[in-house]
Write a protein that holds these residues in place. Sequence first.
Motif, PDB file in Angstrom:
ATOM      1  N   THR A  21       0.854  -1.184   0.000  1.00 32.76           N
ATOM      2  CA  THR A  21       0.000   0.000   0.000  1.00 32.76           C
ATOM      3  C   THR A  21       0.893   1.238   0.000  1.00 32.76           C
ATOM      4  OG1 THR A  21      -0.050   0.184   2.410  1.00 32.76           O
ATOM      5  CG2 THR A  21      -1.709  -1.243   1.377  1.00 32.76           C
ATOM      6  N   SER A  22       0.273   2.390  -0.180  1.00 33.09           N
ATOM      7  CA  SER A  22       1.051   3.632  -0.172  1.00 33.09           C
ATOM      8  C   SER A  22       1.796   3.805   1.143  1.00 33.09           C
ATOM      9  CB  SER A  22       0.129   4.824  -0.435  1.00 33.09           C
ATOM     10  OG  SER A  22       0.871   6.024  -0.479  1.00 33.09           O
ATOM     11  N   ALA A  23       1.123   3.538   2.254  1.00 37.24           N
ATOM     12  CA  ALA A  23       1.769   3.686   3.556  1.00 37.24           C
ATOM     13  C   ALA A  23       2.895   2.669   3.741  1.00 37.24           C
ATOM     14  CB  ALA A  23       0.739   3.535   4.669  1.00 37.24           C
ATOM     15  N   GLN A  24       2.678   1.431   3.300  1.00 34.47           N
ATOM     16  CA  GLN A  24       3.721   0.410   3.400  1.00 34.47           C
ATOM     17  C   GLN A  24       4.918   0.754   2.520  1.00 34.47           C
ATOM     18  OE1 GLN A  24       1.299  -2.922   2.258  1.00 34.47           O
ATOM     19  NE2 GLN A  24       0.964  -3.590   4.374  1.00 34.47           N
ATOM     20  N   TYR A  25       4.641   1.283   1.332  1.00 31.45           N
ATOM     21  CA  TYR A  25       5.745   1.672   0.457  1.00 31.45           C
ATOM     22  C   TYR A  25       6.550   2.800   1.094  1.00 31.45           C
ATOM     23  CZ  TYR A  25       8.394   3.573  -3.405  1.00 31.45           C
ATOM     24  OH  TYR A  25       9.416   4.038  -4.171  1.00 31.45           O
ATOM     25  N   GLN A  26       5.873   3.786   1.679  1.00 30.69           N
ATOM     26  CA  GLN A  26       6.587   4.886   2.325  1.00 30.69           C
ATOM     27  C   GLN A  26       7.429   4.385   3.489  1.00 30.69           C
ATOM     28  OE1 GLN A  26       6.525   8.352   1.293  1.00 30.69           O
ATOM     29  NE2 GLN A  26       8.375   8.101   2.534  1.00 30.69           N
ATOM     30  N   GLN A  27       6.873   3.464   4.272  1.00 27.31           N
ATOM     31  CA  GLN A  27       7.628   2.894   5.386  1.00 27.31           C
ATOM     32  C   GLN A  27       8.865   2.145   4.886  1.00 27.31           C
ATOM     33  OE1 GLN A  27       5.397   0.177   7.844  1.00 27.31           O
ATOM     34  NE2 GLN A  27       7.049  -0.116   9.309  1.00 27.31           N
ATOM     35  N   THR A  28       8.682   1.339   3.814  1.00 23.67           N
ATOM     36  CA  THR A  28       9.810   0.609   3.234  1.00 23.67           C
ATOM     37  C   THR A  28      10.856   1.573   2.698  1.00 23.67           C
ATOM     38  OG1 THR A  28       8.387  -1.253   2.644  1.00 23.67           O
ATOM     39  CG2 THR A  28      10.463  -1.048   1.456  1.00 23.67           C
ATOM     40  N   PHE A  29      10.396   2.610   2.002  1.00 23.60           N
ATOM     41  CA  PHE A  29      11.304   3.635   1.473  1.00 23.60           C
ATOM     42  C   PHE A  29      12.118   4.250   2.612  1.00 23.60           C
ATOM     43  CE2 PHE A  29      12.351   7.991   0.461  1.00 23.60           C
ATOM     44  CZ  PHE A  29      12.771   7.955  -0.864  1.00 23.60           C
ATOM     45  N   ASP A  30      11.449   4.650   3.685  1.00 23.95           N
ATOM     46  CA  ASP A  30      12.141   5.290   4.805  1.00 23.95           C
ATOM     47  C   ASP A  30      13.159   4.343   5.436  1.00 23.95           C
ATOM     48  OD1 ASP A  30      10.580   7.521   4.345  1.00 23.95           O
ATOM     49  OD2 ASP A  30       9.152   7.065   5.962  1.00 23.95           O
ATOM     50  N   GLU A  31      12.768   3.086   5.632  1.00 21.31           N
ATOM     51  CA  GLU A  31      13.667   2.127   6.270  1.00 21.31           C
ATOM     52  C   GLU A  31      14.888   1.843   5.399  1.00 21.31           C
ATOM     53  OE1 GLU A  31      11.233  -1.256   7.029  1.00 21.31           O
ATOM     54  OE2 GLU A  31      10.239  -0.367   8.780  1.00 21.31           O
ATOM     55  N   LEU A  32      14.662   1.617   4.111  1.00 17.89           N
ATOM     56  CA  LEU A  32      15.774   1.236   3.241  1.00 17.89           C
ATOM     57  C   LEU A  32      16.695   2.411   2.931  1.00 17.89           C
ATOM     58  CD1 LEU A  32      14.046  -1.282   0.802  1.00 17.89           C
ATOM     59  CD2 LEU A  32      15.637  -1.782   2.658  1.00 17.89           C
ATOM     60  N   THR A  33      16.151   3.600   2.764  1.00 11.86           N
ATOM     61  CA  THR A  33      17.032   4.740   2.479  1.00 11.86           C
ATOM     62  C   THR A  33      17.934   5.057   3.672  1.00 11.86           C
ATOM     63  OG1 THR A  33      15.236   6.279   3.059  1.00 11.86           O
ATOM     64  CG2 THR A  33      15.554   5.776   0.716  1.00 11.86           C
ATOM     65  N   THR A  34      17.467   4.806   4.899  1.00 15.79           N
ATOM     66  CA  THR A  34      18.343   5.015   6.057  1.00 15.79           C
ATOM     67  C   THR A  34      19.476   3.991   6.087  1.00 15.79           C
ATOM     68  OG1 THR A  34      16.993   3.625   7.522  1.00 15.79           O
ATOM     69  CG2 THR A  34      16.469   5.980   7.423  1.00 15.79           C
ATOM     70  N   GLN A  35      19.320   2.879   5.353  1.00 20.85           N
ATOM     71  CA  GLN A  35      20.360   1.853   5.268  1.00 20.85           C
ATOM     72  C   GLN A  35      21.250   2.035   4.036  1.00 20.85           C
ATOM     73  OE1 GLN A  35      18.605  -2.118   5.657  1.00 20.85           O
ATOM     74  NE2 GLN A  35      16.907  -1.216   6.811  1.00 20.85           N
ATOM     75  N   GLY A  36      21.058   3.134   3.318  1.00 15.62           N
ATOM     76  CA  GLY A  36      21.899   3.415   2.158  1.00 15.62           C
ATOM     77  C   GLY A  36      21.342   2.943   0.835  1.00 15.62           C
TER      78      GLY A  36
END
Length: 253
Positions: A21-36
Amino acid sequence: MFAAIWDKSDGPAWQARHGLTSAQYQQTFDELTTQGYRPVDVSGYSVGGRATYAAIFERRSAPEFAAFHGLSNARYQAEFDRLTRAGFKPVHIAGYAVGRQDRYAAIFEKSGSQGWAARHNIDAATFQREFDRWTGQGYRLVAVSGYNVNGQDRYAAIWEKRASPPWQARHGLTSGQYQQQFNELASQGYRVVQVNGWRAGNEPHFAAIWEKVDGPAWQARHQMLGDGYQEEFDRLLKEGYRLRDVSGYHMYD
């Protein structure tokens, strides 16, 4: 349903997700971008009238990037104008319909080294004119997304002026036409590097880009249901393949 391309090659660490979902994608984006990690491919599609996403992320640092999803036409244009004034260019664009409205997901990178052109929310005839215009000036198509809004196929696309191997592009193909083009071009040494699917009426349509290049072993599939896509993903991952391109599209109410 899904269309996807894999190849058996080395590269940076990567992650892929689908059915978010949009919210799940945003959460995944936030988590993965903090990991580089950064998104390199994103596909939007509608399931049950709700925006849904599939995406590929790679762990690499440069250049500076910006990414958005779920933008209306007006909001996308505003972000496009703001970022291009700041020296960014679009490197990936996905158009999709949610209800009767067009929506956009896009990735921009800060790089002014190449000539480029981009269009979105254009009909098939306009896309063909733009295609002819830019290829006539030495540009090549690097990204294309088809989608259907209120019964009409629309397109978003990016062209770049750069050195390129021989390439081919097709749009508005039925599943049978896409398979025929795939077979014909594969026999001539072309490999598909991007494929995009969408629902038009009660059948899928496809747009795709091929390049005539030598390279690692590769696989491509289309018209995969969600479970079938997951099975292919798991199987090919075990065999050392990495996902290079994914497109989700909703076919059944």
